[in-house]
Enzyme design. Structure first.
Site, PDB file in Angstrom:
ATOM      1  N   MET A  46     -58.933  -9.773 -70.732  1.00 11.47           N
ATOM      2  CA  MET A  46     -57.507 -10.136 -70.718  1.00 11.47           C
ATOM      3  C   MET A  46     -57.297 -11.461 -71.455  1.00 11.47           C
ATOM      4  O   MET A  46     -56.253 -12.113 -71.281  1.00 11.47           O
ATOM      5  CB  MET A  46     -56.996 -10.229 -69.278  1.00 11.47           C
ATOM      6  CG  MET A  46     -57.116  -8.885 -68.546  1.00 11.47           C
ATOM      7  SD  MET A  46     -55.968  -8.703 -67.178  1.00 11.47           S
ATOM      8  CE  MET A  46     -56.468 -10.054 -66.119  1.00 11.47           C
ATOM      9  N   ALA A 104     -57.839 -15.515 -72.570  1.00  6.96           N
ATOM     10  CA  ALA A 104     -58.100 -16.795 -71.881  1.00  6.96           C
ATOM     11  C   ALA A 104     -59.614 -16.934 -71.708  1.00  6.96           C
ATOM     12  O   ALA A 104     -60.121 -17.137 -70.603  1.00  6.96           O
ATOM     13  CB  ALA A 104     -57.370 -16.873 -70.543  1.00  6.96           C
ATOM     14  N   HIS A 160     -67.107 -14.792 -70.720  1.00 12.34           N
ATOM     15  CA  HIS A 160     -66.795 -13.724 -71.671  1.00 12.34           C
ATOM     16  C   HIS A 160     -67.770 -13.767 -72.851  1.00 12.34           C
ATOM     17  O   HIS A 160     -68.229 -12.732 -73.331  1.00 12.34           O
ATOM     18  CB  HIS A 160     -65.368 -13.884 -72.210  1.00 12.34           C
ATOM     19  CG  HIS A 160     -64.293 -13.770 -71.165  1.00 12.34           C
ATOM     20  ND1 HIS A 160     -63.550 -14.859 -70.744  1.00 12.34           N
ATOM     21  CD2 HIS A 160     -63.819 -12.715 -70.464  1.00 12.34           C
ATOM     22  CE1 HIS A 160     -62.667 -14.466 -69.839  1.00 12.34           C
ATOM     23  NE2 HIS A 160     -62.809 -13.168 -69.639  1.00 12.34           N
ATOM     24  N   GLN A 189     -52.217  -3.628 -63.686  1.00 14.46           N
ATOM     25  CA  GLN A 189     -53.229  -4.014 -62.702  1.00 14.46           C
ATOM     26  C   GLN A 189     -52.823  -5.255 -61.910  1.00 14.46           C
ATOM     27  O   GLN A 189     -53.594  -5.755 -61.099  1.00 14.46           O
ATOM     28  CB  GLN A 189     -54.604  -4.178 -63.351  1.00 14.46           C
ATOM     29  CG  GLN A 189     -54.750  -5.385 -64.264  1.00 14.46           C
ATOM     30  CD  GLN A 189     -56.062  -5.338 -65.014  1.00 14.46           C
ATOM     31  OE1 GLN A 189     -56.271  -4.527 -65.903  1.00 14.46           O
ATOM     32  NE2 GLN A 189     -56.990  -6.223 -64.658  1.00 14.46           N
ATOM     33  N   GLY A 201     -68.578  -7.693 -66.772  1.00 15.72           N
ATOM     34  CA  GLY A 201     -69.243  -8.726 -65.984  1.00 15.72           C
ATOM     35  C   GLY A 201     -69.507  -8.267 -64.554  1.00 15.72           C
ATOM     36  O   GLY A 201     -68.662  -7.620 -63.941  1.00 15.72           O
ATOM     37  N   GLU A 202     -70.680  -8.624 -64.055  1.00 16.89           N
ATOM     38  CA  GLU A 202     -70.975  -8.367 -62.638  1.00 16.89           C
ATOM     39  C   GLU A 202     -70.080  -9.210 -61.738  1.00 16.89           C
ATOM     40  O   GLU A 202     -69.979  -8.950 -60.550  1.00 16.89           O
ATOM     41  CB  GLU A 202     -72.451  -8.674 -62.348  1.00 16.89           C
ATOM     42  CG  GLU A 202     -73.396  -7.686 -62.990  1.00 16.89           C
ATOM     43  CD  GLU A 202     -74.853  -7.965 -62.652  1.00 16.89           C
ATOM     44  OE1 GLU A 202     -75.151  -9.052 -62.091  1.00 16.89           O
ATOM     45  OE2 GLU A 202     -75.697  -7.108 -62.961  1.00 16.89           O
ATOM     46  N   ASP A 222     -67.034  -9.102 -61.554  1.00 14.59           N
ATOM     47  CA  ASP A 222     -66.088  -8.149 -60.974  1.00 14.59           C
ATOM     48  C   ASP A 222     -66.883  -6.904 -60.548  1.00 14.59           C
ATOM     49  O   ASP A 222     -66.804  -5.856 -61.187  1.00 14.59           O
ATOM     50  CB  ASP A 222     -65.005  -7.812 -62.003  1.00 14.59           C
ATOM     51  CG  ASP A 222     -64.187  -9.040 -62.377  1.00 14.59           C
ATOM     52  OD1 ASP A 222     -63.201  -9.329 -61.712  1.00 14.59           O
ATOM     53  OD2 ASP A 222     -64.589  -9.745 -63.335  1.00 14.59           O
ATOM     54  N   SER A 268     -60.948 -17.126 -65.744  1.00 13.81           N
ATOM     55  CA  SER A 268     -59.732 -17.611 -66.421  1.00 13.81           C
ATOM     56  C   SER A 268     -58.786 -18.236 -65.410  1.00 13.81           C
ATOM     57  O   SER A 268     -57.949 -19.068 -65.766  1.00 13.81           O
ATOM     58  CB  SER A 268     -59.035 -16.449 -67.125  1.00 13.81           C
ATOM     59  OG  SER A 268     -59.940 -15.760 -67.952  1.00 13.81           O
TER      60      SER A 268
HETATM   61  P1  AMP Z   1     -61.124 -10.725 -67.549  1.00 13.61           P
HETATM   62  O1  AMP Z   1     -60.674 -11.226 -68.859  1.00 13.61           O
HETATM   63  O2  AMP Z   1     -61.118 -11.747 -66.468  1.00 13.61           O
HETATM   64  O3  AMP Z   1     -60.472  -9.434 -67.166  1.00 13.61           O
HETATM   65  O4  AMP Z   1     -62.651 -10.376 -67.721  1.00 13.61           O
HETATM   66  C1  AMP Z   1     -63.120  -9.616 -68.798  1.00 13.61           C
HETATM   67  C2  AMP Z   1     -64.583  -9.312 -68.569  1.00 13.61           C
HETATM   68  O5  AMP Z   1     -65.304 -10.531 -68.466  1.00 13.61           O
HETATM   69  C3  AMP Z   1     -64.838  -8.535 -67.264  1.00 13.61           C
HETATM   70  O6  AMP Z   1     -65.826  -7.554 -67.492  1.00 13.61           O
HETATM   71  C4  AMP Z   1     -65.310  -9.613 -66.340  1.00 13.61           C
HETATM   72  O7  AMP Z   1     -66.154  -9.131 -65.309  1.00 13.61           O
HETATM   73  C5  AMP Z   1     -66.084 -10.512 -67.286  1.00 13.61           C
HETATM   74  N1  AMP Z   1     -66.232 -11.854 -66.743  1.00 13.61           N
HETATM   75  C6  AMP Z   1     -65.259 -12.654 -66.238  1.00 13.61           C
HETATM   76  N2  AMP Z   1     -65.780 -13.798 -65.768  1.00 13.61           N
HETATM   77  C7  AMP Z   1     -67.123 -13.718 -65.974  1.00 13.61           C
HETATM   78  C8  AMP Z   1     -68.217 -14.595 -65.698  1.00 13.61           C
HETATM   79  N3  AMP Z   1     -68.052 -15.779 -65.101  1.00 13.61           N
HETATM   80  N4  AMP Z   1     -69.467 -14.191 -66.051  1.00 13.61           N
HETATM   81  C9  AMP Z   1     -69.648 -12.992 -66.656  1.00 13.61           C
HETATM   82  N5  AMP Z   1     -68.659 -12.122 -66.943  1.00 13.61           N
HETATM   83  C10 AMP Z   1     -67.413 -12.479 -66.607  1.00 13.61           C
END
Ligand code: AMP
Length: 286
Positions: free
Chosen positions: A29, A31, A36, A60, A146-147, A149, A189
């Protein structure tokens, strides 16, 4: 690196990348932070071309959640991804993803229902549907999540298996370890929403989780360890603990005891100063 915003341009751009070999997709998403970028590094090990999607997916987000205030910074994200060696950013607007008349949703029962599914109704339907669309749009050979989530990863693995996705095949949904700040807080983020004071207090979260894992790992009572964990967070300044549970790492079913050789996860969501933080860690018997 190309930035594509229209579906009709995406197809051609992806076809060009496909001539290089395997394509990895990393849905985000935006940010972006180092968490990431660690997914990009993981993708580089298993693919020859990398597509990152940046889309703040409205479906979501629940009523009263942070859809409007969610940080949007495409230029900055693009600079980070270009430096990391990403080939293509897929950054559609909402109308390109949900045109008038859009009427289809994917709902994954079981793994979607407890934990974040219980405190964020509809969230995982939104996640499953957007990820299915992204998979069909990009048709990657593999996808990296990412693990951090953990429940989301379980939902996506279940969806790709149940719906017989071939690109990516369910075996090619790769989980990457959680990247953390120096004090152990999982990068997110949403951490930027925290005040300086709450940011300092938030370090109690990974610390208290590790203490609970240590207690459970030497055979301590699970309920007692979770009670201590909740109390520690509330004492540290968290407003609420949405959930804190020991679960089976795959099914996400709650566990009341730890069983040797049986992968388990401590998983939680808690709110501090209006910001909802989630985290999870492996739990093993010592
Ligand atoms: P988001 O932009 O927050 O929806 O996350 C995008 C992807 O990045 C998802 O697969 C998340 O699980 C992963 N992600 C977010 N934060 C972390 C982190 N601290 N370490 C590893 N992966 C992450």
């Amino acid at each position: 690196m190309q930035i594509v915003k229209q579906l009709e341009n995406l197809r051609q751009a992806v076809d060009e990348l496909r001539t290089r070999g395997k394509i990895a997709l990393i849905p985000t998403m935006g940010a972006l932070h180092e968490g990431h970028l660690s997914l990009v590094q993981r993708a580089q090990k298993s693919s020859q071309a990398i597509v990152v999607s940046i889309f703040v997916n409205p479906t979501q987000f629940g009523e009263g959640e942070d859809l409007d205030s969610y940080p949007r910074q495409l230029e900055k994200d693009a600079a980070l991804l270009e430096a990391a060696g990403v080939d293509l950013i897929w950054a559609p607007d909402v109308a390109a993803i949900y045109p008038d008349g859009f009427a289809t949703g994917i709902s994954v029962s079981g793994v979607s229902e407890g934990l974040c599914g219980a405190s964020r109704p509809g969230h995982f339907d939104g996640v499953a549907t957007i990820v299915a669309k992204l998979f069909n749009q990009v048709r990657p050979d593999l996808a990296v999540f990412g693990e951090k989530d953990w429940q989301q990863l379980a939902v996506i693995r279940t969806m790709t298996r149940d719906l017989d996705f071939t690109l990516p095949h369910a075996d090619q949904i790769i989980g990457a370890p959680t990247k953390r700040e120096g004090d152990g807080l999982a990068m997110s983020s949403r951490n930027r929403y925290l005040s300086i004071e709450d940011r300092a207090s938030a370090a109690a979260l990974p610390r208290a989780m590790k203490a609970a894992i240590a207690a459970i790992g030497i055979g301590g009572n699970v309920d007692a360890a979770l009670d201590v964990l909740r109390a520690t967070l509330l004492n540290a300044g968290f407003n609420t603990v949405d959930y804190a549970e020991l679960v089976d790492a795959q099914s996400l079913e709650p566990l009341t005891t730890l069983i040797a050789q049986h992968p388990a996860r401590l998983i939680l969501a808690a709110r501090i100063g209006g910001t909802r933080l989630i985290d999870n860690m492996a739990v093993t018997l010592k």
